[in-house]
Design a protein around this motif. Sequence first.
Motif, PDB file in Angstrom:
ATOM      1  N   ALA A   1      13.165   8.029 -25.794  1.00 28.59           N
ATOM      2  CA  ALA A   1      13.062   9.382 -25.284  1.00 28.59           C
ATOM      3  C   ALA A   1      12.311   9.553 -24.287  1.00 28.59           C
ATOM      4  CB  ALA A   1      13.007  10.491 -26.544  1.00 28.59           C
ATOM      5  N   GLY A   2      10.983   9.029 -24.504  1.00 25.69           N
ATOM      6  CA  GLY A   2      10.035   9.109 -23.528  1.00 25.69           C
ATOM      7  C   GLY A   2      10.354   8.433 -22.257  1.00 25.69           C
ATOM      8  N   GLU A   3      11.051   7.489 -22.304  1.00 31.35           N
ATOM      9  CA  GLU A   3      11.741   6.830 -21.286  1.00 31.35           C
ATOM     10  C   GLU A   3      12.374   7.575 -20.203  1.00 31.35           C
ATOM     11  OE1 GLU A   3      12.933   2.450 -21.190  1.00 31.35           O
ATOM     12  OE2 GLU A   3      12.090   2.328 -23.120  1.00 31.35           O
ATOM     13  N   LEU A   4      13.366   8.210 -21.138  1.00 31.96           N
ATOM     14  CA  LEU A   4      14.486   9.184 -20.487  1.00 31.96           C
ATOM     15  C   LEU A   4      13.897  10.311 -19.680  1.00 31.96           C
ATOM     16  CD1 LEU A   4      17.331   9.207 -23.194  1.00 31.96           C
ATOM     17  CD2 LEU A   4      16.919   7.716 -20.990  1.00 31.96           C
ATOM     18  N   GLY A   5      12.734  10.845 -20.508  1.00 25.84           N
ATOM     19  CA  GLY A   5      12.061  12.062 -19.827  1.00 25.84           C
ATOM     20  C   GLY A   5      11.350  11.594 -18.727  1.00 25.84           C
ATOM     21  N   LEU A   6      10.650  10.553 -18.546  1.00 15.54           N
ATOM     22  CA  LEU A   6       9.997   9.950 -17.220  1.00 15.54           C
ATOM     23  C   LEU A   6      11.025   9.964 -16.019  1.00 15.54           C
ATOM     24  CD1 LEU A   6       7.585   7.443 -18.547  1.00 15.54           C
ATOM     25  CD2 LEU A   6       7.227   9.664 -17.840  1.00 15.54           C
ATOM     26  N   ARG A   7      12.469   9.547 -16.495  1.00 12.02           N
ATOM     27  CA  ARG A   7      13.532   9.582 -15.326  1.00 12.02           C
ATOM     28  C   ARG A   7      14.062  10.765 -15.015  1.00 12.02           C
ATOM     29  NH1 ARG A   7      16.106   4.474 -14.654  1.00 12.02           N
ATOM     30  NH2 ARG A   7      15.374   2.971 -15.806  1.00 12.02           N
ATOM     31  N   GLY A   8      13.779  11.902 -15.954  1.00  8.35           N
ATOM     32  CA  GLY A   8      13.915  13.326 -15.645  1.00  8.35           C
ATOM     33  C   GLY A   8      15.122  13.722 -16.262  1.00  8.35           C
ATOM     34  N   ILE A   9      15.619  12.883 -17.269  1.00  6.76           N
ATOM     35  CA  ILE A   9      16.920  13.090 -17.866  1.00  6.76           C
ATOM     36  C   ILE A   9      16.552  14.138 -19.231  1.00  6.76           C
ATOM     37  CG2 ILE A   9      18.828  12.216 -19.281  1.00  6.76           C
ATOM     38  CD1 ILE A   9      18.241   9.556 -17.452  1.00  6.76           C
ATOM     39  N   ARG A  10      16.986  15.436 -19.158  1.00  7.97           N
ATOM     40  CA  ARG A  10      16.865  16.199 -20.245  1.00  7.97           C
ATOM     41  C   ARG A  10      17.831  16.064 -21.474  1.00  7.97           C
ATOM     42  NH1 ARG A  10      12.599  16.052 -17.904  1.00  7.97           N
ATOM     43  NH2 ARG A  10      12.135  17.418 -16.263  1.00  7.97           N
ATOM     44  N   GLY A  11      17.126  16.020 -22.648  1.00 13.74           N
ATOM     45  CA  GLY A  11      17.961  15.917 -23.710  1.00 13.74           C
ATOM     46  C   GLY A  11      18.198  17.064 -24.613  1.00 13.74           C
ATOM     47  N   PHE A  12      19.435  17.345 -24.780  1.00  7.57           N
ATOM     48  CA  PHE A  12      19.838  18.701 -25.781  1.00  7.57           C
ATOM     49  C   PHE A  12      20.236  18.159 -27.241  1.00  7.57           C
ATOM     50  CE2 PHE A  12      19.937  19.971 -21.459  1.00  7.57           C
ATOM     51  CZ  PHE A  12      19.324  21.171 -21.529  1.00  7.57           C
ATOM     52  N   LEU A  13      19.526  18.227 -28.206  1.00 11.46           N
ATOM     53  CA  LEU A  13      19.755  17.563 -29.548  1.00 11.46           C
ATOM     54  C   LEU A  13      20.140  18.945 -30.286  1.00 11.46           C
ATOM     55  CD1 LEU A  13      18.915  14.707 -29.661  1.00 11.46           C
ATOM     56  CD2 LEU A  13      17.557  15.845 -28.112  1.00 11.46           C
ATOM     57  N   PHE A  14      21.489  18.798 -30.778  1.00 17.23           N
ATOM     58  CA  PHE A  14      22.062  20.090 -31.439  1.00 17.23           C
ATOM     59  C   PHE A  14      22.308  19.539 -33.002  1.00 17.23           C
ATOM     60  CE2 PHE A  14      23.765  21.640 -27.155  1.00 17.23           C
ATOM     61  CZ  PHE A  14      22.675  22.048 -26.820  1.00 17.23           C
ATOM     62  N   GLN A  15      21.896  20.174 -33.693  1.00 20.26           N
ATOM     63  CA  GLN A  15      21.971  19.548 -35.291  1.00 20.26           C
ATOM     64  C   GLN A  15      22.679  20.411 -36.217  1.00 20.26           C
ATOM     65  OE1 GLN A  15      17.881  19.737 -36.956  1.00 20.26           O
ATOM     66  NE2 GLN A  15      18.685  19.100 -38.880  1.00 20.26           N
ATOM     67  N   GLU A  16      23.508  19.905 -36.870  1.00 22.41           N
ATOM     68  CA  GLU A  16      24.507  20.649 -37.872  1.00 22.41           C
ATOM     69  C   GLU A  16      23.472  20.667 -39.008  1.00 22.41           C
ATOM     70  OE1 GLU A  16      28.185  21.099 -40.660  1.00 22.41           O
ATOM     71  OE2 GLU A  16      28.032  19.393 -38.968  1.00 22.41           O
ATOM     72  N   GLY A  17      23.149  21.753 -39.721  1.00 23.47           N
ATOM     73  CA  GLY A  17      22.519  21.654 -41.245  1.00 23.47           C
ATOM     74  C   GLY A  17      21.017  21.701 -40.961  1.00 23.47           C
ATOM     75  N   HIS A  18      20.092  21.110 -42.046  1.00 27.20           N
ATOM     76  CA  HIS A  18      18.580  21.410 -42.164  1.00 27.20           C
ATOM     77  C   HIS A  18      18.313  20.328 -42.539  1.00 27.20           C
ATOM     78  CE1 HIS A  18      18.893  25.858 -41.342  1.00 27.20           C
ATOM     79  NE2 HIS A  18      20.182  25.675 -41.628  1.00 27.20           N
ATOM     80  N   ASP A  19      18.515  19.200 -42.434  1.00 29.97           N
ATOM     81  CA  ASP A  19      18.147  17.675 -42.767  1.00 29.97           C
ATOM     82  C   ASP A  19      16.766  17.730 -42.200  1.00 29.97           C
ATOM     83  OD1 ASP A  19      18.307  15.063 -44.148  1.00 29.97           O
ATOM     84  OD2 ASP A  19      17.763  14.518 -42.320  1.00 29.97           O
ATOM     85  N   PRO A  20      15.566  17.696 -42.996  1.00 28.05           N
ATOM     86  CA  PRO A  20      14.413  17.585 -42.619  1.00 28.05           C
ATOM     87  C   PRO A  20      13.977  16.554 -41.573  1.00 28.05           C
ATOM     88  CG  PRO A  20      14.355  17.182 -44.740  1.00 28.05           C
ATOM     89  CD  PRO A  20      15.409  17.565 -44.455  1.00 28.05           C
ATOM     90  N   ALA A  21      14.493  15.358 -41.955  1.00 25.81           N
ATOM     91  CA  ALA A  21      14.132  14.047 -41.170  1.00 25.81           C
ATOM     92  C   ALA A  21      14.870  14.301 -39.823  1.00 25.81           C
ATOM     93  CB  ALA A  21      14.845  12.605 -41.995  1.00 25.81           C
ATOM     94  N   ALA A  22      16.314  14.568 -39.876  1.00 25.02           N
ATOM     95  CA  ALA A  22      17.068  14.970 -38.624  1.00 25.02           C
ATOM     96  C   ALA A  22      16.200  16.128 -37.749  1.00 25.02           C
ATOM     97  CB  ALA A  22      18.405  15.314 -38.923  1.00 25.02           C
ATOM     98  N   SER A  23      15.599  17.278 -38.249  1.00 24.29           N
ATOM     99  CA  SER A  23      15.053  18.094 -37.729  1.00 24.29           C
ATOM    100  C   SER A  23      13.824  17.564 -36.798  1.00 24.29           C
ATOM    101  CB  SER A  23      14.684  19.275 -38.634  1.00 24.29           C
ATOM    102  OG  SER A  23      15.691  19.964 -39.133  1.00 24.29           O
ATOM    103  N   ALA A  24      12.933  16.752 -37.763  1.00 29.67           N
ATOM    104  CA  ALA A  24      11.940  16.248 -37.016  1.00 29.67           C
ATOM    105  C   ALA A  24      12.236  15.366 -35.841  1.00 29.67           C
ATOM    106  CB  ALA A  24      11.004  15.588 -38.115  1.00 29.67           C
TER     107      ALA A  24
END
Length: 231
Positions: free
Chosen positions: A144-167
């Motif tokens: 993800a850091g590599e993508l951020g350095l390239r200026g590629i924004r990530g939109f992470l859309f989560q169904e539910g409340h799984d704590p591992a996924a949320s983090a």
Amino acid sequence: MSPGRSAPGEIDRFLGAAKQLAPLATGQAGRLVFALDATMSRQPTWDLACSLQARMFEVAATSGGLAVQLVYFRGLGECRASGWVGEPRRLNGLMGAIACQGGQTQIARVLKHIRDEAKSVPIRAFVLVGDAMEEDVDALAALAGELGLRGIRGFLFQEGHDPAASAAFATMARLTGGAHARFDVNAPDSLLDLLRGAAAYAAGGREAMLKLAGGSPAVRGLLGAMDGGRR
């Protein structure tokens, strides 16, 4: 055939259709990678995404247009990408031919694909829709850091409340300068607004998102998350 593997004919049809669609998205349209978890638990959300994807193109049309590449993972190590699609009807046709199967998440492969694809075409953003996390978060953070350095924004859309996924989703969003948000599959407008916001960014950047924000609390939330990630 074991339950986790795709029928050869289905894969061939997908790849054939993807190859035919590759030349459609040309010109100055913004590019968005639309990545979906297609493991077995995701079927309701996959069906919802199929019904909503056309609206991404609609909102992006006023900001220069949108080209979308579909990426999905499922089964035993299956992760595939389409060509760049410039018409919602054609993207819906691809999505409608794919059924969810059991398997584990393969988000690292998605991020690597985006990184490699960005070497040949400009990509402004990606959307990842999922509900689980079964991978090394440190490895995902590095990608993800590599993508951020390239200026590629990530939109992470989560169904539910799984704590591992949320983090993990929140970490990837922060490192790309994007946003993490939850949605409810039983409330279609919640995912629709999030997809519209991401599509607006891919097509026209922050200014396009701001135009939507006045009438959409979800888009305002994405903007707030993006601003918070820069602090």
